[in-house]
Motif scaffolding. Structure first.
Motif, PDB file in Angstrom:
ATOM      1  N   ASN A  91       0.842  -1.203   0.000  1.00  0.00           N
ATOM      2  CA  ASN A  91       0.000   0.000   0.000  1.00  0.00           C
ATOM      3  C   ASN A  91       0.877   1.252   0.000  1.00  0.00           C
ATOM      4  N   THR A  94       0.359   4.731  -3.642  1.00  0.00           N
ATOM      5  CA  THR A  94      -0.989   4.437  -4.127  1.00  0.00           C
ATOM      6  C   THR A  94      -1.905   5.644  -3.944  1.00  0.00           C
ATOM      7  N   GLU A 130       0.503  -0.845  -6.193  1.00  0.00           N
ATOM      8  CA  GLU A 130      -0.784  -1.485  -6.495  1.00  0.00           C
ATOM      9  C   GLU A 130      -1.752  -1.183  -5.360  1.00  0.00           C
ATOM     10  N   VAL A 131      -2.996  -0.908  -5.716  1.00  0.00           N
ATOM     11  CA  VAL A 131      -3.998  -0.579  -4.708  1.00  0.00           C
ATOM     12  C   VAL A 131      -4.219  -1.797  -3.808  1.00  0.00           C
TER      13      VAL A 131
ATOM     14  N   TRP B 357       1.351   8.296  -8.460  1.00  0.00           N
ATOM     15  CA  TRP B 357       0.632   7.048  -8.629  1.00  0.00           C
ATOM     16  C   TRP B 357       0.894   6.497 -10.009  1.00  0.00           C
TER      17      TRP B 357
END
Lengths: 409, 409
Positions: A91, A94, A130-131, B357
């Motif tokens: 996380n 993000t 990556e979320v 992001w």
């Protein structure tokens, strides 16, 4: 990514027996954040009255969970607390969705355990950018709360692993005022950090009672002597976090004068720090760098880290080469004061270079034999003053390249 | 040590045609300092009236030849000058006997060529901590003086090699006031430095006429844009030296306003600097790191060097992995200001991360295809200000471990 790596040759023989810390319960679950067929989320619940302290990465690109912990760590509330950690996804990087994921997880943990949200701390370790699929975690909070168990700390150590080749735990006891105080901790980490796969996370628990401020000042001071003195590859995580909780259930209150407790905590932290080095990616040698005679402790540390991080020193150690010329080079480039003509170097007890020149009695075969060992000490005396420092590192091997040049997948 | 390494895949197709610089003559010889069956000493003679400038390693454990050059470089004398370089032994960390060796060599060169000793510069590269067998060199000075030849520069480039897999040369011409001015240079270096085997040495010659102070200020300024912007492994030699000589034989005098000459010299220096990276130990990729949008040029350089020196970034490049998470990590740890939410990253022309992001249009297969190339550019924009920097590096491969973990022998 989930490819099993062989266990490090420097690993301890087994995971230690860790004592129950009254007031802390653990649960783990397979949430499928990224990995299949293994636990990847751990929850620790801390009884009402527990205090929590923490230290965190100084990276300017810190992850959302780190920023959330830092915002909460200075507060106190008697309601108890919780720590939730997932592996598989860091996380990190993000953006706004990282913050949303932290909020979703902490809100659900707070709701299920009946805690204020400000008392729920999270860490995430794994792939970055990556979320975080936070639904997979929030769906399991109810199950985790049902499974909380005072004996679950080893399972917790396993659930937070990423490229670690062994789970890391350490413990000690100390007698204070005729009563036994216990400390137990777990950690993960194998590169100093590979942000898509690794990071250093540490959780330490004690049944001592301690004001938050006391706990924080102890942890901050000891961190500089332990976790801040190790390096695998000079790289620093966006997620490194250490949380320490004191439940107070032993009935023994510690304060700034509790040197026995502080020494015990130092041992636990150093043990865990050494285990991270012992699981260094590709490591085959555990190496202490001891620097004395520097102009100041800070200068000694600068020299020690320059030696410990030098790719040429680390590859020489991998090749079992007593290449003291590379030590001279690393001291010379460190930026801290050094005088070639007062510099002495030892490999173990073997005096290799004495005040700027090779020791006339030095026999290369002695050093070559010493370098075949798995635990090495390289000592450097600058001959300038009283400054000293110890740091710990490992060698740089083909294994490191294998692990880190592989494609993420 | 004399084991032949395969030529770097990044090597130029051939050694360039270097022009004769009137007023400079070269000779090489097999002196057997350490290597057998190859030339290992080169002598360059500079005609009367030549000026000499230099820049040197900032290591605090500098070698005896470096200290001797630094003591002499600020002086001038119209008598001409000489540069003598040996490979095989660095004469570093050799205490008083290192100074005696330098004196023995410079005295003999001065005697044979009829120069003041203050005009004889030396460099030594090779194993450190061993006394330089200077008799083997002084025994050959007479022979060298007989062989001096204006066309001998390529042979000189070969005689100074250690672990280099190809000789390095660069040249250019520039028209000034209707006359042609020539610049030609040679270099050696393959690790940023492995002090027992390598180091970076550079010798540049021009037929321009220049005051010593003018030459020194140009070389110092351009060094910061060229040789100080490359890194193979973050390690710094005890012996790095750059000497530049201007013979004045073209009849064209340059000064601080000679921007055409300065740009030509910059091209030669950058070409040689890039060739050192292309011969980086184990290198398979040549990588430019371009940082923009930093708070200052110095901050941009700090970020660029943190990226270029990160073992995790370098192994990812070796693995052809567009691992932008490791770029985020390196920026975060550099110590210079960065804001995660204004950070953008490109691999070549591919926008990977945009303002904190991952770019929604980013396709990993595009970056994976790009990373298969041999010449790569990684660009980072901090989004904070106008500071920018370029540095050049190579990947970290099994070849680096092979070369540097081998025992010295």
């Amino acid at each position: 990514m989930a490819k099993a790596l062989p266990v490090s040759p420097l690993a301890p023989a087994r995971f230690p027996e860790l004592p129950v810390i009254d007031g802390v319960r653990f649960a783990t679950v397979e949430a499928g954040v990224r990995y299949a067929g293994r636990t990847d989320v751990m929850l620790a619940h801390l009884a009402p009255g527990s205090t929590v302290a923490g230290v965190f990465t100084r990276s300017s690109t810190r992850s959302a969970p780190v920023l959330d912990c830092q915002a909460k760590i200075g507060q106190h509330d008697d309601a108890g607390a919780a720590i939730l950690v997932n592996s598989g996804n860091a996380n990190a990087f993000t953006g706004k969705r990282g913050v949303e994921a932290v909020t979703a997880v902490t809100t659900e943990v707070a709701r299920v355990l009946g805690l204020p949200e400000s008392r729920v701390f999270t860490s995430s370790t794994g792939v970055i950018g990556e979320v975080l699929p936070h639904d997979r975690i929030t769906a399991k909070i109810g199950e985790l709360s049902q499974k909380l168990d005072a004996g679950g700390i080893e399972a917790a150590a396993r659930a937070i692993m990423t490229t670690d080749t062994f789970p890391k735990g350490a413990q000690t006891e100390v007698e204070i005022d005729g009563k036994t105080v216990r400390i137990a901790g777990i950690a993960k980490g194998s590169g100093m950090i590979a942000p898509d796969m690794a990071t250093m996370l540490v959780y330490i628990f004690t049944d001592a009672a301690a004001d938050r401020e006391v706990l924080q000042s102890m942890v901050s001071a000891l961190n500089d002597q332990t976790f801040n003195c190790i390096t695998v590859d000079s790289d620093t995580s966006t997620s490194d976090s250490l949380l320490m909780a004191a439940t107070g259930t032993s009935g023994v209150r510690i304060d700034e004068t509790s040197v026995g407790f502080m020494e015990a905590l130092r041992r636990v932290m150093l043990d865990l720090a050494h285990q991270v080095v012992r699981d260094g990616e590709g490591a085959t040698k555990f190496v202490e760098i001891a620097v004395t005679g520097a102009s100041s402790d800070a200068d000694a540390r600068t020299h020690a880290m320059a030696i410990a991080n030098s790719p040429l020193v680390k590859t020489a150690i991998a090749g079992e080469d007593a290449n003291w010329g590379r030590i001279v080079m690393a001291v010379g480039k460190s930026g801290a004061p050094a005088d070639r003509d007062t510099l002495s170097i030892w490999f173990g007890d073997i005096l290799v270079a004495n005040k700027g020149w090779v020791n006339p009695d030095y026999r290369e075969e002695d050093a070559a034999a010493y370098m075949k060992g798995q635990e090495l000490c390289i000592a450097v005396d600058l001959g300038l003053g009283g400054g000293k420092a110890h740091v710990w590192t490992c060698d740089l091997t083909h294994g490191y390249i294998d692990i880190n040049a592989d494609y993420r997948s």
